[in-house]
Scaffold this motif. Structure first.
Motif, PDB file in Angstrom:
ATOM      1  N   GLY A   1       0.793  -1.088   0.105  1.00 39.16           N
ATOM      2  CA  GLY A   1       0.090  -0.079   0.156  1.00 39.16           C
ATOM      3  C   GLY A   1       0.746   1.287  -0.068  1.00 39.16           C
ATOM      4  O   GLY A   1       0.448   2.176  -0.516  1.00 39.16           O
ATOM      5  N   GLU A   2       2.036   1.203   0.742  1.00 40.59           N
ATOM      6  CA  GLU A   2       2.784   2.495   0.828  1.00 40.59           C
ATOM      7  C   GLU A   2       3.320   2.647  -0.519  1.00 40.59           C
ATOM      8  O   GLU A   2       3.675   3.861  -1.018  1.00 40.59           O
ATOM      9  CB  GLU A   2       4.115   2.131   1.749  1.00 40.59           C
ATOM     10  N   TRP A   3       3.797   1.611  -1.396  1.00 42.59           N
ATOM     11  CA  TRP A   3       4.502   1.604  -2.447  1.00 42.59           C
ATOM     12  C   TRP A   3       3.323   2.203  -3.465  1.00 42.59           C
ATOM     13  O   TRP A   3       3.976   3.188  -4.587  1.00 42.59           O
ATOM     14  CB  TRP A   3       5.008   0.240  -3.032  1.00 42.59           C
ATOM     15  N   ARG A   4       2.254   1.866  -3.476  1.00 41.06           N
ATOM     16  CA  ARG A   4       0.958   2.271  -4.260  1.00 41.06           C
ATOM     17  C   ARG A   4       0.884   3.652  -4.165  1.00 41.06           C
ATOM     18  O   ARG A   4       0.859   4.332  -5.081  1.00 41.06           O
ATOM     19  CB  ARG A   4       0.013   1.465  -3.985  1.00 41.06           C
ATOM     20  N   ARG A   5       0.731   4.113  -2.852  1.00 46.52           N
ATOM     21  CA  ARG A   5       0.716   5.568  -2.784  1.00 46.52           C
ATOM     22  C   ARG A   5       1.823   6.130  -3.224  1.00 46.52           C
ATOM     23  O   ARG A   5       1.953   7.394  -3.668  1.00 46.52           O
ATOM     24  CB  ARG A   5       0.568   6.066  -1.308  1.00 46.52           C
ATOM     25  N   TYR A   6       3.016   5.634  -3.107  1.00 45.67           N
ATOM     26  CA  TYR A   6       4.273   6.475  -3.599  1.00 45.67           C
ATOM     27  C   TYR A   6       4.260   6.624  -4.757  1.00 45.67           C
ATOM     28  O   TYR A   6       4.607   7.771  -5.440  1.00 45.67           O
ATOM     29  CB  TYR A   6       5.622   5.716  -3.108  1.00 45.67           C
TER      30      TYR A   6
ATOM     31  N   LEU B   1       1.636   6.602  -6.900  1.00 46.47           N
ATOM     32  CA  LEU B   1       0.920   7.474  -7.190  1.00 46.47           C
ATOM     33  C   LEU B   1       1.028   8.876  -7.220  1.00 46.47           C
ATOM     34  O   LEU B   1       0.744   9.878  -7.888  1.00 46.47           O
ATOM     35  CB  LEU B   1      -0.615   7.410  -6.496  1.00 46.47           C
ATOM     36  N   SER B   2       1.794   9.161  -6.106  1.00 47.89           N
ATOM     37  CA  SER B   2       2.545  10.540  -5.917  1.00 47.89           C
ATOM     38  C   SER B   2       3.462  10.838  -7.041  1.00 47.89           C
ATOM     39  O   SER B   2       3.735  12.117  -7.494  1.00 47.89           O
ATOM     40  CB  SER B   2       3.081  10.640  -4.609  1.00 47.89           C
ATOM     41  N   LYS B   3       3.996   9.915  -7.627  1.00 45.72           N
ATOM     42  CA  LYS B   3       4.943  10.005  -8.624  1.00 45.72           C
ATOM     43  C   LYS B   3       4.378   9.703 -10.198  1.00 45.72           C
ATOM     44  O   LYS B   3       5.025   9.590 -11.309  1.00 45.72           O
ATOM     45  CB  LYS B   3       6.105   9.073  -8.623  1.00 45.72           C
ATOM     46  N   GLY B   4       3.071   9.762 -10.290  1.00 44.01           N
ATOM     47  CA  GLY B   4       2.116   9.703 -11.299  1.00 44.01           C
ATOM     48  C   GLY B   4       2.622  10.472 -12.514  1.00 44.01           C
ATOM     49  O   GLY B   4       2.458  10.010 -13.688  1.00 44.01           O
ATOM     50  N   LEU B   5       2.727  11.750 -12.309  1.00 41.61           N
ATOM     51  CA  LEU B   5       3.016  12.626 -13.365  1.00 41.61           C
ATOM     52  C   LEU B   5       4.369  12.356 -13.953  1.00 41.61           C
ATOM     53  O   LEU B   5       4.494  12.387 -15.395  1.00 41.61           O
ATOM     54  CB  LEU B   5       3.351  14.261 -12.751  1.00 41.61           C
ATOM     55  N   ILE B   6       5.506  11.866 -13.124  1.00 42.66           N
ATOM     56  CA  ILE B   6       6.725  11.587 -13.699  1.00 42.66           C
ATOM     57  C   ILE B   6       6.424  10.186 -14.793  1.00 42.66           C
ATOM     58  O   ILE B   6       7.221  10.186 -15.715  1.00 42.66           O
ATOM     59  CB  ILE B   6       7.769  11.187 -12.519  1.00 42.66           C
ATOM     60  N   ILE B   7       5.765   9.349 -14.271  1.00 40.72           N
ATOM     61  CA  ILE B   7       5.446   8.027 -14.784  1.00 40.72           C
ATOM     62  C   ILE B   7       4.821   8.241 -16.089  1.00 40.72           C
ATOM     63  O   ILE B   7       5.183   7.812 -17.314  1.00 40.72           O
ATOM     64  CB  ILE B   7       4.712   6.827 -13.975  1.00 40.72           C
ATOM     65  N   ILE B   8       3.816   9.275 -16.119  1.00 39.69           N
ATOM     66  CA  ILE B   8       3.130   9.612 -17.454  1.00 39.69           C
ATOM     67  C   ILE B   8       3.986  10.148 -18.322  1.00 39.69           C
ATOM     68  O   ILE B   8       4.013   9.975 -19.720  1.00 39.69           O
ATOM     69  CB  ILE B   8       1.896  10.465 -17.071  1.00 39.69           C
TER      70      ILE B   8
ATOM     71  N   THR C   1      10.696   3.264 -15.661  1.00 40.77           N
ATOM     72  CA  THR C   1      10.429   4.465 -14.543  1.00 40.77           C
ATOM     73  C   THR C   1      10.086   3.790 -13.211  1.00 40.77           C
ATOM     74  O   THR C   1      10.534   3.970 -12.518  1.00 40.77           O
ATOM     75  CB  THR C   1       9.649   5.508 -15.144  1.00 40.77           C
ATOM     76  N   VAL C   2       8.971   3.133 -13.250  1.00 40.82           N
ATOM     77  CA  VAL C   2       8.651   2.675 -11.952  1.00 40.82           C
ATOM     78  C   VAL C   2       9.309   1.658 -11.293  1.00 40.82           C
ATOM     79  O   VAL C   2       9.791   1.722 -10.054  1.00 40.82           O
ATOM     80  CB  VAL C   2       7.340   1.704 -12.549  1.00 40.82           C
ATOM     81  N   LEU C   3      10.221   0.788 -12.212  1.00 35.74           N
ATOM     82  CA  LEU C   3      11.255   0.134 -11.596  1.00 35.74           C
ATOM     83  C   LEU C   3      12.261   0.977 -10.784  1.00 35.74           C
ATOM     84  O   LEU C   3      12.935   0.596  -9.773  1.00 35.74           O
ATOM     85  CB  LEU C   3      11.786  -0.760 -12.462  1.00 35.74           C
ATOM     86  N   PHE C   4      12.732   2.028 -11.706  1.00 33.01           N
ATOM     87  CA  PHE C   4      13.722   2.967 -11.010  1.00 33.01           C
ATOM     88  C   PHE C   4      13.356   3.486  -9.597  1.00 33.01           C
ATOM     89  O   PHE C   4      14.041   3.667  -8.791  1.00 33.01           O
ATOM     90  CB  PHE C   4      14.089   4.039 -11.918  1.00 33.01           C
ATOM     91  N   LEU C   5      11.974   4.129  -9.704  1.00 39.43           N
ATOM     92  CA  LEU C   5      11.412   4.834  -8.521  1.00 39.43           C
ATOM     93  C   LEU C   5      11.487   3.798  -7.141  1.00 39.43           C
ATOM     94  O   LEU C   5      11.844   4.293  -6.121  1.00 39.43           O
ATOM     95  CB  LEU C   5      10.016   5.299  -8.899  1.00 39.43           C
ATOM     96  N   LEU C   6      10.861   2.554  -7.564  1.00 38.76           N
ATOM     97  CA  LEU C   6      10.876   1.605  -6.391  1.00 38.76           C
ATOM     98  C   LEU C   6      12.301   1.233  -5.827  1.00 38.76           C
ATOM     99  O   LEU C   6      12.602   1.115  -4.747  1.00 38.76           O
ATOM    100  CB  LEU C   6      10.214   0.266  -6.896  1.00 38.76           C
ATOM    101  N   THR C   7      13.290   1.041  -6.738  1.00 35.09           N
ATOM    102  CA  THR C   7      14.618   0.704  -6.403  1.00 35.09           C
ATOM    103  C   THR C   7      15.069   1.955  -5.359  1.00 35.09           C
ATOM    104  O   THR C   7      15.694   1.841  -4.618  1.00 35.09           O
ATOM    105  CB  THR C   7      15.362   0.262  -7.712  1.00 35.09           C
TER     106      THR C   7
END
Length: 369
Positions: free
Chosen positions: A29-34, A36-43, A347-353
């Protein structure tokens, strides 16, 4: 007592599993919220990836694939020959080459087709393109746009390829480079079904006519080379037999003439003088011996000629390339989807790492406090 301890341990284990599962769900859940907060970067990353994919689809040239399926004819010559008689052995006839050759089999024909010798021979073959005679290698150079780079090299100024020569160092060097590119990027040969003997040759090129003609010419050159190789010894034996037949026939003609001369010299020999018949009798023996030898050699000559014909088939083409050829290209929509998904995923993989790394690095500091 023991049962109580066992029950207590089981309860503790269940509680730990529940806590671990809860921690995992909380972390997800924490990663999901994180994210979502970076949604603009992912888009934005997805949009950039889509543009890159679009650019790649526009930059990537359309490839045409020419496919030719064939089977290898492993028929052996000399099936009805048997062994040569002692008479033929005495005149120097060798039947070893009349029994076919095991040079090419299903196991190595594919490697032979990819050999430098065959690719070079094919590139230096003169073919007709829309009514204009041109070497395949010249067509290849034009497709790749290599003449512009030649103009910057003094050694290649005014250079042109010459077939049927082995003393051209520059030509051999260029062909070696082109050979590597063709083997790596353009040529593929495989057995679609491992249980069958059918093989398939694929040639890819930006030029549709080049792909088709190169594919067909390569197979034709391989077949021609095999015919020459497989029938070499049997053809040599046929030539030897032919020479022997001609030689024995001349000797037989001379022996027949000798009998006539001896008979004319003594048309009415005296029975009391038997030696007068000796020359004629010797010539008769020569006639009989040469007749027997000639009869055997002529028989073996016909068998050898039949064997040469039986050795000739090598490759039986099943399906040849037909225009228009199959095209391989990346569509605009496909390029954008693949590019956007790939960039977004990375990008998602990089942010989570990065987040996981920061959490690990922050733990010791929090512990010291």
């Amino acid at each position: 007592m023991a049962d109580n301890i066992k029950h207590t341990s089981q309860v503790s284990k269940n509680e730990e599993d529940a806590i671990s599962l809860r921690d995992l769900l909380l972390k997800l859940g924490e990663w999901r919220r994180y994210l979502l907060s970076k949604g603009l970067i992912i888009i934005i990353a997805g949009i950039i990836g889509g543009l890159v994919g679009l650019g790649y689809s526009l930059w990537k040239k359309t490839l045409y694939k020419a496919s030719l399926s064939f089977v290898l004819d492993e028929q052996k010559g000399g099936g009805g020959m048997g062994s040569m008689s002692s008479l033929a052995s005495l005149v120097g006839i060798n039947l070893g080459g009349m029994e076919g050759a095991g040079l090419f089999t299903n196991e190595n024909i594919m490697e032979f087709i990819k050999s430098k010798r065959m690719i070079k021979k094919t590139l230096l073959t003169n073919v007709n393109f829309d009514g204009k005679e041109q070497l395949l290698i010249d067509r290849y150079v034009d497709i790749k746009g290599l003449r512009e780079s030649w103009a910057k090299n003094p050694k290649l100024e005014g250079f042109h390829f010459v077939p049927d020569t082995n003393d051209y160092i520059v030509q051999d060097s260029l062909i070696a480079l082109y050979y590597k590119d063709i083997i790596k990027n353009q040529l593929k040969i495989d057995k679609p079904d491992k249980k069958l003997s059918i093989m398939q040759l694929d040639i890819k090129s930006e030029d549709e006519l080049f792909a088709k003609v190169f594919c067909e010419t390569l197979i034709d050159n391989v077949t021609e080379f095999y015919v020459q190789t497989l029938t070499k010894k049997s053809t040599e034996n046929l030539n030897i037999l032919t020479k022997q037949v001609d030689s024995v026939r001349r000797e037989l003609d001379e022996a027949i003439g000798g009998v006539a001369i001896a008979s004319e010299a003594n048309p009415n020999p005296n029975p009391a003088f038997q030696r007068l018949k000796v020359p004629s009798q010797k010539k008769q023996i020569d006639v009989q011996a040469n007749t027997a030898i000639l009869t055997e050699l002529v028989r073996q000559q016909e068998v050898a000629r039949l064997n040469v014909r039986n050795d000739k088939p090598l490759i039986q083409a099943l399906d040849r390339p037909v225009l228009p050829l199959e095209m391989e290209r990346v569509g605009k929509a496909k390029g954008m989807v693949i590019g956007g998904f790939l960039f977004g995923f990375l990008t998602v993989l990089f942010l989570l790492t990065k987040k996981l790394f920061n959490e690990i690095m922050s733990e010791p500091i929090a512990h010291e406090i």
